[in-house]
Design an enzyme around this catalytic site. Sequence first.
Site, short mmCIF file in Angstrom:
data_model
loop_
_atom_site.label_atom_id
_atom_site.label_comp_id
_atom_site.label_asym_id
_atom_site.label_seq_id
_atom_site.Cartn_x
_atom_site.Cartn_y
_atom_site.Cartn_z
N LYS A 105 0.84 -1.18 -0.14
CA LYS A 105 0.20 0.00 0.11
C LYS A 105 0.94 1.20 0.11
O LYS A 105 0.82 2.25 -0.68
CB LYS A 105 -1.04 -0.09 1.14
CG LYS A 105 -2.26 -0.92 1.07
CD LYS A 105 -2.90 -1.05 2.26
CE LYS A 105 -4.24 -1.92 2.16
NZ LYS A 105 -5.13 -1.54 1.11
N LYS B 6 8.04 -9.72 14.99
CA LYS B 6 8.87 -9.53 16.10
C LYS B 6 9.40 -11.13 16.52
O LYS B 6 8.71 -12.06 15.96
CB LYS B 6 7.46 -9.46 17.25
CG LYS B 6 8.32 -8.60 18.42
CD LYS B 6 7.08 -8.24 19.43
CE LYS B 6 7.45 -7.36 20.62
NZ LYS B 6 8.34 -6.12 20.22
N ARG C 71 6.16 -9.87 30.33
CA ARG C 71 6.06 -8.66 31.18
C ARG C 71 4.62 -8.23 31.27
O ARG C 71 4.38 -7.39 32.37
CB ARG C 71 6.80 -7.73 30.05
CG ARG C 71 6.91 -6.19 30.63
CD ARG C 71 7.96 -5.22 29.98
NE ARG C 71 8.12 -5.71 28.48
CZ ARG C 71 7.32 -4.89 27.59
NH1 ARG C 71 6.67 -3.97 28.07
NH2 ARG C 71 7.68 -5.10 26.31
N GLU D 182 1.61 -2.91 13.23
CA GLU D 182 2.22 -1.64 13.82
C GLU D 182 2.89 -0.65 12.69
O GLU D 182 3.85 -1.23 12.12
CB GLU D 182 2.99 -1.62 14.93
CG GLU D 182 3.58 -0.26 15.43
CD GLU D 182 4.49 -0.32 16.67
OE1 GLU D 182 4.36 -0.13 17.66
OE2 GLU D 182 5.60 -0.83 16.30
N ALA E 274 16.51 7.85 16.48
CA ALA E 274 15.96 6.74 17.09
C ALA E 274 17.04 5.56 16.81
O ALA E 274 17.16 4.90 17.78
CB ALA E 274 14.69 6.58 16.49
N HIS F 206 18.52 3.95 20.33
CA HIS F 206 18.25 2.46 20.39
C HIS F 206 19.70 1.93 20.57
O HIS F 206 19.56 1.12 21.65
CB HIS F 206 17.78 2.31 19.12
CG HIS F 206 17.26 0.74 19.48
ND1 HIS F 206 17.75 -0.52 18.90
CD2 HIS F 206 15.81 0.09 19.89
CE1 HIS F 206 16.94 -1.56 19.39
NE2 HIS F 206 15.95 -1.26 19.77
P1 0O2 Z 1 11.13 -2.90 18.82
O1 0O2 Z 1 12.31 -3.66 18.60
O2 0O2 Z 1 11.56 -1.58 18.01
O3 0O2 Z 1 9.84 -3.40 18.36
P2 0O2 Z 1 4.62 -1.63 23.91
O4 0O2 Z 1 4.47 -1.70 22.61
O5 0O2 Z 1 3.24 -1.70 25.02
O6 0O2 Z 1 5.69 -2.22 24.62
P3 0O2 Z 1 4.41 1.17 24.24
O7 0O2 Z 1 5.10 2.36 24.69
O8 0O2 Z 1 2.77 1.31 24.00
O9 0O2 Z 1 4.93 -0.23 24.36
O10 0O2 Z 1 4.49 1.34 22.59
P4 0O2 Z 1 4.95 2.63 21.70
O11 0O2 Z 1 5.21 3.86 22.66
O12 0O2 Z 1 3.99 2.66 20.28
O13 0O2 Z 1 6.34 2.30 21.25
C1 0O2 Z 1 6.74 0.77 20.61
C2 0O2 Z 1 8.04 0.83 19.44
O14 0O2 Z 1 8.18 2.34 19.46
C3 0O2 Z 1 9.09 0.40 20.11
O15 0O2 Z 1 9.23 -0.80 19.95
C4 0O2 Z 1 10.20 1.05 19.50
O16 0O2 Z 1 10.28 0.52 18.06
C5 0O2 Z 1 9.45 2.42 19.03
N1 0O2 Z 1 10.02 3.26 20.35
C6 0O2 Z 1 9.18 4.04 21.30
N2 0O2 Z 1 10.00 4.54 22.40
C7 0O2 Z 1 11.23 4.73 21.59
C8 0O2 Z 1 12.19 5.49 22.26
O17 0O2 Z 1 12.43 6.19 23.08
N3 0O2 Z 1 13.54 5.05 21.47
C9 0O2 Z 1 13.69 4.37 20.34
N4 0O2 Z 1 14.49 4.29 19.77
N5 0O2 Z 1 12.25 3.86 19.82
C10 0O2 Z 1 11.13 3.91 20.67
P5 0O2 Z 1 10.10 -1.85 20.75
O18 0O2 Z 1 8.95 -3.23 21.35
O19 0O2 Z 1 10.47 -1.17 21.97
O20 0O2 Z 1 11.18 -2.31 20.21
#
Ligand code: 0O2
Length: 232
Positions: A50, A75, A86, A169, A181, A185
């Site tokens: 898309k 994932k 968690r 997502e 980011a 990270h």
């Molecule tokens: P990965 O490996 O990237 O998938 P949750 O999804 O419930 O754990 P939340 O806070 O509801 O947590 O989700 P949110 O805020 O939508 O953020 C989820 C993803 O956004 C993260 O996935 C990261 O990819 C990115 N992200 C969010 N906050 C940050 C940050 O502060 N720094 C960076 N670099 N990335 C961020 P995951 O699962 O952490 O990891």
Amino acid sequence: MKEQASPHPLQTTFQELMDEDSIRTFQKFFASSKDLMSCYRCAIMEIETKFRVLDERFSLTHDRNPIDNIQTRLKSPESIREKLLRKNLPLTLEAIEKNLFDIAGVRVVCSFVDDIYMLADCLLRQDDITLIERKDYIEKPKGNGYRSLHLIVEVPIFLQNEKKLMKVEVQLRTIAMEFWANLEHQLRYKKNLSPEIIARTTRQLNECAQLSSVLDSQMQDIRDMIDNDRMS
Ligand code: 0O2
């Protein structure tokens, strides 16, 4: 979102889970999740296509591409297990489908901030897409300075004999947001830092996030000026 090169997820798990019953449960569980993971892969393909279509059509009329690059990821089993633990959820396929909305991830890196909102609107206007959740970390950045637009969407996938609705997502961000980011990270996962260094680097990272935001708005201004000049 990128899964880093790390030991195979099952290796880590074997080290962590000592009793054989747990190991067998984990192996059985992930063998049974193959079908569901394949559905998530199909959903990723749908969403990626898309965005590629939108990029293609926009470039035809505007002579430029709003998308710099698209990254996708499923994932890993280990991350799924960690997240279920968690959230105090059982290790079941039902728990994954009902509670984890980021198994399938699509990251769209855009040239300019307004491209993010334009692409998000175009996606959400499509009649097979349902918006489940929207988090605008551009309008309201996270405390550490993180910026991106996050959407959880539901998209149908059409299998041999059935239609299935899958959650994906979508993260939309600019090249500057992606740069910040990615580095944040990497740094976040460095262990054994002193509290003083953590405090200092957090402050500095926040300043860098603000600089990246200034960079985005200046680049946007330059592009708007050029666009206006071409139209006049
Ligand atoms: P990965 O490996 O990237 O998938 P949750 O999804 O419930 O754990 P939340 O806070 O509801 O947590 O989700 P949110 O805020 O939508 O953020 C989820 C993803 O956004 C993260 O996935 C990261 O990819 C990115 N992200 C969010 N906050 C940050 C940050 O502060 N720094 C960076 N670099 N990335 C961020 P995951 O699962 O952490 O990891």
